[in-house]
Design an enzyme around this catalytic site. Sequence first.
Site, PDB file in Angstrom:
ATOM      1  N   PRO A  10       0.798  -1.233   0.000  1.00 33.76           N
ATOM      2  CA  PRO A  10       0.000   0.000   0.000  1.00 33.76           C
ATOM      3  C   PRO A  10       0.827   1.278   0.000  1.00 33.76           C
ATOM      4  O   PRO A  10       0.320   2.332  -0.388  1.00 33.76           O
ATOM      5  CB  PRO A  10      -0.815  -0.119   1.293  1.00 33.76           C
ATOM      6  CG  PRO A  10       0.042  -0.955   2.196  1.00 33.76           C
ATOM      7  CD  PRO A  10       0.684  -1.966   1.276  1.00 33.76           C
ATOM      8  N   MET A  14       1.883   2.733  -6.869  1.00 31.90           N
ATOM      9  CA  MET A  14       0.671   2.097  -7.383  1.00 31.90           C
ATOM     10  C   MET A  14      -0.239   1.664  -6.242  1.00 31.90           C
ATOM     11  O   MET A  14      -1.466   1.740  -6.340  1.00 31.90           O
ATOM     12  CB  MET A  14       1.044   0.894  -8.250  1.00 31.90           C
ATOM     13  CG  MET A  14       1.650   1.264  -9.586  1.00 31.90           C
ATOM     14  SD  MET A  14       0.455   2.034 -10.694  1.00 31.90           S
ATOM     15  CE  MET A  14      -0.508   0.602 -11.162  1.00 31.90           C
ATOM     16  N   THR A 100       4.379  -7.786 -14.001  1.00 31.27           N
ATOM     17  CA  THR A 100       4.774  -8.543 -15.185  1.00 31.27           C
ATOM     18  C   THR A 100       5.773  -9.626 -14.781  1.00 31.27           C
ATOM     19  O   THR A 100       6.046  -9.826 -13.607  1.00 31.27           O
ATOM     20  CB  THR A 100       5.393  -7.600 -16.233  1.00 31.27           C
ATOM     21  OG1 THR A 100       6.490  -6.897 -15.630  1.00 31.27           O
ATOM     22  CG2 THR A 100       4.367  -6.591 -16.719  1.00 31.27           C
ATOM     23  N   HIS A 154       9.702   3.704 -20.002  1.00 29.48           N
ATOM     24  CA  HIS A 154       9.227   3.688 -18.620  1.00 29.48           C
ATOM     25  C   HIS A 154      10.184   4.445 -17.712  1.00 29.48           C
ATOM     26  O   HIS A 154      11.314   4.752 -18.088  1.00 29.48           O
ATOM     27  CB  HIS A 154       9.081   2.247 -18.115  1.00 29.48           C
ATOM     28  CG  HIS A 154       7.866   1.544 -18.625  1.00 29.48           C
ATOM     29  ND1 HIS A 154       7.806   0.988 -19.884  1.00 29.48           N
ATOM     30  CD2 HIS A 154       6.658   1.311 -18.051  1.00 29.48           C
ATOM     31  CE1 HIS A 154       6.610   0.435 -20.064  1.00 29.48           C
ATOM     32  NE2 HIS A 154       5.901   0.614 -18.969  1.00 29.48           N
ATOM     33  N   LYS A 158      11.826   0.942 -13.032  1.00 32.71           N
ATOM     34  CA  LYS A 158      11.169  -0.302 -13.466  1.00 32.71           C
ATOM     35  C   LYS A 158      12.190  -1.434 -13.480  1.00 32.71           C
ATOM     36  O   LYS A 158      13.310  -1.268 -13.974  1.00 32.71           O
ATOM     37  CB  LYS A 158      10.538  -0.120 -14.846  1.00 32.71           C
ATOM     38  CG  LYS A 158       9.731  -1.330 -15.312  1.00 32.71           C
ATOM     39  CD  LYS A 158       8.942  -1.005 -16.563  1.00 32.71           C
ATOM     40  CE  LYS A 158       8.188  -2.224 -17.080  1.00 32.71           C
ATOM     41  NZ  LYS A 158       7.251  -2.783 -16.083  1.00 32.71           N
TER      42      LYS A 158
END
Length: 265
Positions: A10, A14, A100, A154, A158
Amino acid sequence: MTIRIVIAGPRGRMGREAVALVQRTDHFELAAVIDRRYDGQNLADIDGFAGIDAPIYTDAVRCFTEVKPDVLIDLTTPEVGKRHAELALRYGVRPVIGTTGFTPEDIERLTELAETNEIGAIIAPNFAVGAVLMMKFARMAAKYFTDVEIIELHHDQKLDAPSGTALKTAQLIAEVRPSKKQGHPDEKETLAGARGAAYDGIPIHSVRLPGFVAHQEVIFGGEGQTLTIRHDSLDRRSFMSGVKLAVETVMHLHTLVYGLEHILE
């Protein structure tokens, strides 16, 4: 019907958006969160979450057995997402995973687990509806333009390259495009990797820079013309409409669905 939700990570960028989504959706309830820290504390006591009452667990299994949520939202990292997806299915929780790195073998194993337990699961490389439409349009275009390259851009934090969205796009294109090697048959790289990675002959180029969120363009070339299909996520809120749709849809599934495009009407 109220859907009781657990959110993993959390405090991430995201994850915070997912918490906000649950808070503003009347039929969603934040039942608990899973975090690397603060076990036994309450989310309301953490900076930035004032007034949001949810117990914090560091152990996913204990969270699932004590809270008994309907859905897990995991938008963390590939390694964590894989582990949480399997644990959720084993404990009767429907996973909605936005990370992913899942291999075909991973998807096959998790699909068997979902069907054995007769519950739904959704894994999507990208929850932005615009990105899913970009992939659909690219697949349509590939029937008429067989020369194509993918550039994905990105943020520099990432962890994986190429992105799951780029790989999914290449897979969709490969379904309708004959496998071929593009460029001059005697082409040579004077610098290794200059032509990018390749999926079934489709070059994929990854850019990682500060300032980007998530962006992709699919460039097609034909005689005397080019076609570029591009999508830009300018803010992480762009993913939340897809997450909301996935949470609502997964409650009615009895198998695993890979890719948001399969649940869009």
